[in-house]
Design an enzyme around this catalytic site. Structure first.
Site, mmCIF file in Angstrom:
data_model
loop_
_atom_site.group_PDB
_atom_site.id
_atom_site.type_symbol
_atom_site.label_atom_id
_atom_site.label_comp_id
_atom_site.label_asym_id
_atom_site.label_seq_id
_atom_site.Cartn_x
_atom_site.Cartn_y
_atom_site.Cartn_z
ATOM 1 N N ASP A 157 -92.083 -66.043 7.606
ATOM 2 C CA ASP A 157 -93.526 -65.793 7.732
ATOM 3 C C ASP A 157 -93.850 -64.321 7.478
ATOM 4 O OD1 ASP A 157 -96.157 -66.465 8.200
ATOM 5 O OD2 ASP A 157 -96.001 -66.318 10.382
ATOM 6 N N ARG A 160 -99.282 -60.843 4.879
ATOM 7 C CA ARG A 160 -99.499 -59.540 5.511
ATOM 8 C C ARG A 160 -98.739 -58.436 4.779
ATOM 9 N NH1 ARG A 160 -98.293 -61.963 11.208
ATOM 10 N NH2 ARG A 160 -97.862 -63.734 9.842
ATOM 11 N N HIS A 209 -95.561 -63.666 -1.733
ATOM 12 C CA HIS A 209 -94.673 -64.837 -1.822
ATOM 13 C C HIS A 209 -93.517 -64.576 -2.782
ATOM 14 C CE1 HIS A 209 -97.363 -66.951 0.714
ATOM 15 N NE2 HIS A 209 -98.338 -67.070 -0.167
ATOM 16 N N SER A 249 -95.398 -75.948 4.878
ATOM 17 C CA SER A 249 -95.627 -76.927 5.944
ATOM 18 C C SER A 249 -96.678 -77.955 5.535
ATOM 19 C CB SER A 249 -96.091 -76.216 7.221
ATOM 20 O OG SER A 249 -97.444 -75.794 7.089
ATOM 21 N N LEU A 294 -71.825 -73.559 1.828
ATOM 22 C CA LEU A 294 -72.964 -73.411 2.738
ATOM 23 C C LEU A 294 -73.978 -74.514 2.439
ATOM 24 C CD1 LEU A 294 -74.648 -71.526 4.734
ATOM 25 C CD2 LEU A 294 -75.568 -70.458 2.676
ATOM 26 N N ARG A 322 -87.796 -66.229 13.493
ATOM 27 C CA ARG A 322 -89.141 -66.169 12.910
ATOM 28 C C ARG A 322 -89.499 -64.725 12.631
ATOM 29 N NH1 ARG A 322 -94.431 -69.845 13.506
ATOM 30 N NH2 ARG A 322 -95.705 -68.659 12.067
ATOM 31 N N ARG A 354 -94.432 -68.601 17.773
ATOM 32 C CA ARG A 354 -94.779 -70.028 17.779
ATOM 33 C C ARG A 354 -93.912 -70.766 16.774
ATOM 34 N NH1 ARG A 354 -99.797 -67.691 16.052
ATOM 35 N NH2 ARG A 354 -99.863 -67.530 13.787
HETATM 36 C C1 IPE Z 1 -95.216 -71.415 8.985
HETATM 37 O O1 IPE Z 1 -95.982 -70.319 8.674
HETATM 38 C C2 IPE Z 1 -94.884 -72.166 7.734
HETATM 39 C C3 IPE Z 1 -93.955 -71.516 6.823
HETATM 40 C C4 IPE Z 1 -93.348 -70.383 7.031
HETATM 41 C C5 IPE Z 1 -93.720 -72.224 5.600
HETATM 42 P P1 IPE Z 1 -97.581 -70.360 8.758
HETATM 43 O O2 IPE Z 1 -98.064 -69.022 8.363
HETATM 44 O O3 IPE Z 1 -98.098 -71.521 7.987
HETATM 45 O O4 IPE Z 1 -97.831 -70.649 10.317
HETATM 46 P P2 IPE Z 1 -99.058 -70.287 11.216
HETATM 47 O O5 IPE Z 1 -100.279 -70.694 10.454
HETATM 48 O O6 IPE Z 1 -99.020 -68.814 11.446
HETATM 49 O O7 IPE Z 1 -98.849 -71.045 12.474
HETATM 50 C C1 IPE Z 2 -95.252 -67.446 4.836
HETATM 51 O O1 IPE Z 2 -96.074 -66.345 4.659
HETATM 52 C C2 IPE Z 2 -95.125 -68.272 3.576
HETATM 53 C C3 IPE Z 2 -95.787 -69.584 3.646
HETATM 54 C C4 IPE Z 2 -96.378 -70.092 4.685
HETATM 55 C C5 IPE Z 2 -95.742 -70.374 2.422
HETATM 56 P P1 IPE Z 2 -97.634 -66.430 4.918
HETATM 57 O O2 IPE Z 2 -98.316 -66.760 3.640
HETATM 58 O O3 IPE Z 2 -97.923 -67.369 6.038
HETATM 59 O O4 IPE Z 2 -97.957 -64.946 5.352
HETATM 60 P P2 IPE Z 2 -98.998 -64.469 6.433
HETATM 61 O O5 IPE Z 2 -98.690 -65.196 7.716
HETATM 62 O O6 IPE Z 2 -100.355 -64.809 5.915
HETATM 63 O O7 IPE Z 2 -98.780 -62.996 6.555
HETATM 64 MG MG MG Z 3 -98.116 -67.113 8.048
#
Ligand code: IPE
Ligand code: IPE
Ligand code: MG
Length: 226
Positions: free
Chosen positions: A10, A14, A27, A55, A121, A174, A180
């Site tokens: 995650d 940001r 990404h 997700s 792996l 995480r 969470r």
């Molecule tokens: C969780 O991250 C899903 C993945 C890392 C693929 P999200 O950014 O979607 O989760 P929330 O919205 O912060 O709970």
């Molecule tokens: C996780 O990074 C990647 C996916 C959920 C696909 P985010 O896109 O959720 O990044 P933030 O949480 O907005 O920083």
């Molecule tokens: Mg996120």
């Protein structure tokens, strides 16, 4: 030593914002972290690595972001699968495949076929994955198979999950400081340890992965005992 490490990757958005870049660049930077991480995991002796890539709730993002993520999965599959295969990784995917673009489904099948005999792996990629969806899918399949209520116990239930062969999760990592689970592996994390770091996913390093493993080694896992 954790046998199975699951990672919620995650913070790409940001990270991009902090660098004045579009979210897609975040990404993309997140993909670059994968090779060194898998290498470190294999060297340390982790057996299974599960990566949360998309997700069931991520479909709720703007269409342009979803589309660019799907393109990035395809591109990554093309660029990285051969390399992972050479490194001895066995790739498997978790999630509801039929909802994914046909090209992505094809890439998934190809990657699984190519790497199926590798044993260095095991890498599971959670794509269109939801922990609740997985539990619902397991229940549906048990009913389709005509199981009687008294035949269902935890072992039977676990055998209907997407990857019944996988040992339960020992450690969940995480990134980006969020405490969470966001619908990740709800069944499999029952007794997992947690490691949360403020580091945003594109900055996650093998050194930090090692710190998580060291932290895990200091934990006392009582599993309800004393
Ligand atoms: C969780 O991250 C899903 C993945 C890392 C693929 P999200 O950014 O979607 O989760 P929330 O919205 O912060 O709970
Ligand atoms: C996780 O990074 C990647 C996916 C959920 C696909 P985010 O896109 O959720 O990044 P933030 O949480 O907005 O920083
Ligand atoms: Mg996120």
């Amino acid at each position: 030593m954790p046998r199975h490490v699951a990672v919620i990757m995650d913070g790409n958005g940001r990270w991009a914002k902090a660098h004045w870049l579009p979210r897609t660049a975040g990404h993309r930077a997140g993909v670059a972290v994968l090779t060194p991480l898998l290498e470190a995991a294999g060297e340390i002796g982790v057996e299974v690595l599960t990566l949360y890539a998309f997700s069931t709730e991520n479909w709720g993002r703007p269409e342009t972001e979803v589309d660019s993520l799907m393109s990035l999965f395809l591109e990554t599959a093309k660029g990285k699968v051969t390399e992972l295969n050479e490194r001895g990784a066995r790739l498997r995917f978790l999630g509801r495949r039929t909802h994914l673009p046909v090209a992505v489904q094809g890439a998934i099948e190809e990657a699984e076929k190519l790497t199926k005999d590798n044993s260095h792996l095991d890498v599971y990629v959670a794509l269109n994955y939801g922990g609740r969806a997985e539990i619902v899918d397991a229940a549906r399949r048990m009913m389709q198979d005509g199981l009687k209520p008294e035949e269902i116990d935890e072992t039977t239930f676990a055998s209907y999950l997407y990857a019944p062969e996988v040992p339960e999760v020992d450690l969940v990592i995480r990134t980006s400081g969020e405490f969470r689970i966001s619908n990740f592996l709800l069944w499999q994390i029952a007794y997992a340890e947690f490691y949360v770091t403020e580091t945003l996913w594109p900055d996650f390093s093998p050194e930090e992965f090692c710190r998580a493993i060291v932290s895990f080694a200091t934990r006392s896992r009582r599993r309800g005992g004393i």
